[in-house]
Design an enzyme around this catalytic site. Structure first.
Site, PDB file in Angstrom:
ATOM      1  CG  HIS A 244      -0.262  -0.203   2.520  1.00  0.00           C
ATOM      2  ND1 HIS A 244       0.353   0.799   3.221  1.00  0.00           N
ATOM      3  CD2 HIS A 244      -0.093  -1.329   3.256  1.00  0.00           C
ATOM      4  CE1 HIS A 244       0.865   0.302   4.340  1.00  0.00           C
ATOM      5  NE2 HIS A 244       0.619  -0.977   4.385  1.00  0.00           N
TER       6      HIS A 244
ATOM      7  N   GLY B  34       2.210  -5.111  13.837  1.00  0.00           N
ATOM      8  CA  GLY B  34       1.433  -4.326  12.879  1.00  0.00           C
ATOM      9  C   GLY B  34       0.141  -4.999  12.487  1.00  0.00           C
TER      10      GLY B  34
ATOM     11  NE  ARG C 145      -8.923  11.178  13.243  1.00  0.00           N
ATOM     12  CZ  ARG C 145      -9.186  11.227  11.935  1.00  0.00           C
ATOM     13  NH1 ARG C 145     -10.333  10.736  11.478  1.00  0.00           N
ATOM     14  NH2 ARG C 145      -8.312  11.751  11.104  1.00  0.00           N
TER      15      ARG C 145
END
Length: 551
Positions: free
Chosen positions: A11, A177, A419
């Site tokens: 990615h 990860g 956020r």
């Protein structure tokens, strides 16, 4: 030597050009294609190359593909093994590996004039390591942590005189990860994309599942670790993308985040000892973007200095692969390695768009004036950043002293209200307001906000009393430093809100046209593009009072 680095396999496809020991250009494909992260990390997409980013890197250097000495591809298919034998449930992984083997031919087709024999395969984690260890001067330990490479998820090593010695690697399926990716997916977010949301959510929870995760995720004492299979549903119900976030979800995020920090700290200590006690640790891999864990390693670990590659995710392997093949170090002094425009080009774009603009004596002072009036500023300056952080080149700026700023900014960007938004501060004022790693020019650590400042800058003080700070240095960012000084002169506050110049699900804007499109579609009060100012009230009429901005 002129080497073009390419990341394409998983990615965040990207390209980087290293010429004669200097990083000339580096950019992610998403900034050109306008597809977030460039593509999804599925085997079927492994053939997709960062063609636009690569072409731009060559153009920026005035080179043609035939002028290159080598192309470095950040994955070595000869090291791969069958996914099932690695304990991975990825039945189409062989397709990814097959595409990687054919990368020389794909690249030759994408870059006419390139000899496919010039393509060099660089092991994925070696590319990550080089992006960090070869970007600082002197010897350093290096720690790479991500989802996966060819057969491993981790590399611990040391750079001495520019040469990497690998001390340990952790074979799959054990992966910190992938652990975090699984949690991200379970919480209803997009894996290999939204892990930073999980880190933010963790601050709202209690790590009540931590004892269980200490049994399931363990450092081995030999430089490696194990991650046992986890029954996520037994801990918290799986959430859909639009589902409610519950206390159990936040507690699960807090538990995994805390255990991640503990294991990363153990690995850093082991690496320090195995490397012979160097003063500096360099870090890369997507997990190294976890700024909470980075701050803990810096505070509690044995190193005098922790340096994290700003493009720590897979995009950074384009740079690392190029450095590894070039066999040279190149000190990383700025993340502003992407596209930029001259003042004349910016003015031509403004005229073409028919926007009323002016050229004030100081765009920094004009932006500070709007910010002091509680306006929101779209700040488009210089070359775009390499990596996921907006660092004062493609930024949205706002007033940190208004408690409503976080809500307003998240509304502007169309994202979740939990956020956080981050502060930038002049480096010389950092210690008055924050505690922790300094300098921190790439926003890769969290810092404690000193108690007497928390009520003064509530917009950037997270629920746990921390902030992810960017320190601004006048010698490298003079225009941003001037804006901060002017804002402090108006308000007494040496801090400004800095978040990325984009809206949810879209890459950061990269071109003048994209900046103007965002300005036209969001309640932003000022577009500061190069030396030019476009005021919303003059271009489109005043911002509605309910938006809370300055007209």
């Amino acid at each position: 030597m002129r080497v073009l680095g390419i990341n394409a396999i998983f990615h965040d496809p990207a390209a980087a050009l290293v010429a004669d020991g200097r990083v000339v250009a580096a950019a992610e494909e998403e900034r050109f294609s306008r597809r977030k992260h460039g593509k999804r990390p599925v085997p079927y997409a492994a053939w997709e190359l960062p063609e636009l980013a690569a072409a731009w890197c060559l153009e920026a250097a005035g080179l043609r593909p035939g002028d290159l000495d080598a192309v470095a591809y950040s994955f070595d298919p000869s090291l791969s093994r069958d996914a099932a034998s690695l304990g991975l449930d990825d039945p189409w992984d062989h397709l990814r590996v097959d595409y990687a083997r054919r990368a020389p031919q794909f690249l030759a087709a994408a870059l006419p004039g390139l000899d496919p024999d010039q393509v060099r395969f660089v092991p994925h984690h070696v590319a990550h390591a080089a992006s960090a260890g070869l970007s600082v001067t002197g010897d350093s330990a290096v720690l790479v942590l991500d989802g996966r490479g060819e057969v491993a998820s981790h590399l611990a090593g040391v750079y001495r005189d520019g040469e990497l010695s690998v001390l340990h690697t952790q074979e799959l399926p054990h992966s910190l990860g992938l652990l975090y990716e699984e949690l991200t997916r379970h919480l209803g977010f997009l894996h290999s994309s939204d892990e930073y949301k999980v880190m933010a959510l963790a601050s709202y929870g209690r790590p009540r599942f931590l004892p269980m995760f200490r049994d399931l995720v363990r450092a081995g004492g030999d430089g490696g670790f194990t991650v046992d299979r986890i029954d996520w549903a037994a801990l918290a119900k799986a959430r859909t993308a639009d589902g409610e976030l519950t206390e159990a979800h936040a507690d699960l995020a807090a538990s995994v985040q805390t255990r991640l920090e503990e294991v990363m700290l153990d690995l850093a200590r082991w690496t320090h000892d195995a490397a012979g006690g160097p003063a500096t640790l360099t870090m890369a891999g997507g997990t190294a973007l976890n700024c909470v864990a980075n701050a803990r390693i810096a505070a509690e670990g044995p190193f005098d200095r922790v340096w994290v590659q700003p493009a720590a995710g897979d995009s950074g392997t384009a740079l690392g692969a190029a450095l590894a093949v070039a066999g040279t170090g190149a000190e990383f002094t700025t993340a502003a390695l992407g596209r930029g425009w001259s003042d004349a080009e910016l003015e031509a774009e403004l005229r073409r768009a028919g926007l009323p603009y002016e050229r004030p004596a100081s765009i920094a002072a004009e932006a500070a004036r709007v910010l002091a009036g509680n306006g929101i500023v779209a700040w488009f300056q210089g070359r775009s950043e390499y990596g996921p952080r907006a660092l004062g080149h493609r930024s949205l700026l706002a007033h940190p002293g208004d408690p409503e700023t976080q809500r307003r900014m998240n509304d502007v960007k169309g994202r979740e209200q939990f956020r956080p938004i981050a502060p930038m501060v002049r480096a010389e004022r950092f210690a008055d307001i924050f505690e922790g790693v300094c300098p921190s020019p790439y926003m890769l650590f969290v810092h404690r906000v000193r108690p007497h400042w928390r009520d003064r800058i509530p917009a950037v003080t997270h629920v746990d009393g921390t902030a992810r700070v960017q320190t601004v240095h006048p010698d490298t960012e003079p225009r941003v430093a001037e804006m901060l000084a002017e804002f402090e002169r108006h308000t007494g506050l040496p801090v400004v809100v800095n978040t990325s110049l984009n809206t949810a699900g879209r890459p950061m804007v990269d071109t003048p046209r994209e900046a103007m499109e965002l300005f036209g579609s969001a309640p932003v009060d000022l577009l500061a593009m190069g030396p030019f100012a476009v005021h919303r009230g003059r271009a489109f009429g005043p911002v509605p009072a309910s938006a809370g901005g300055a007209a």
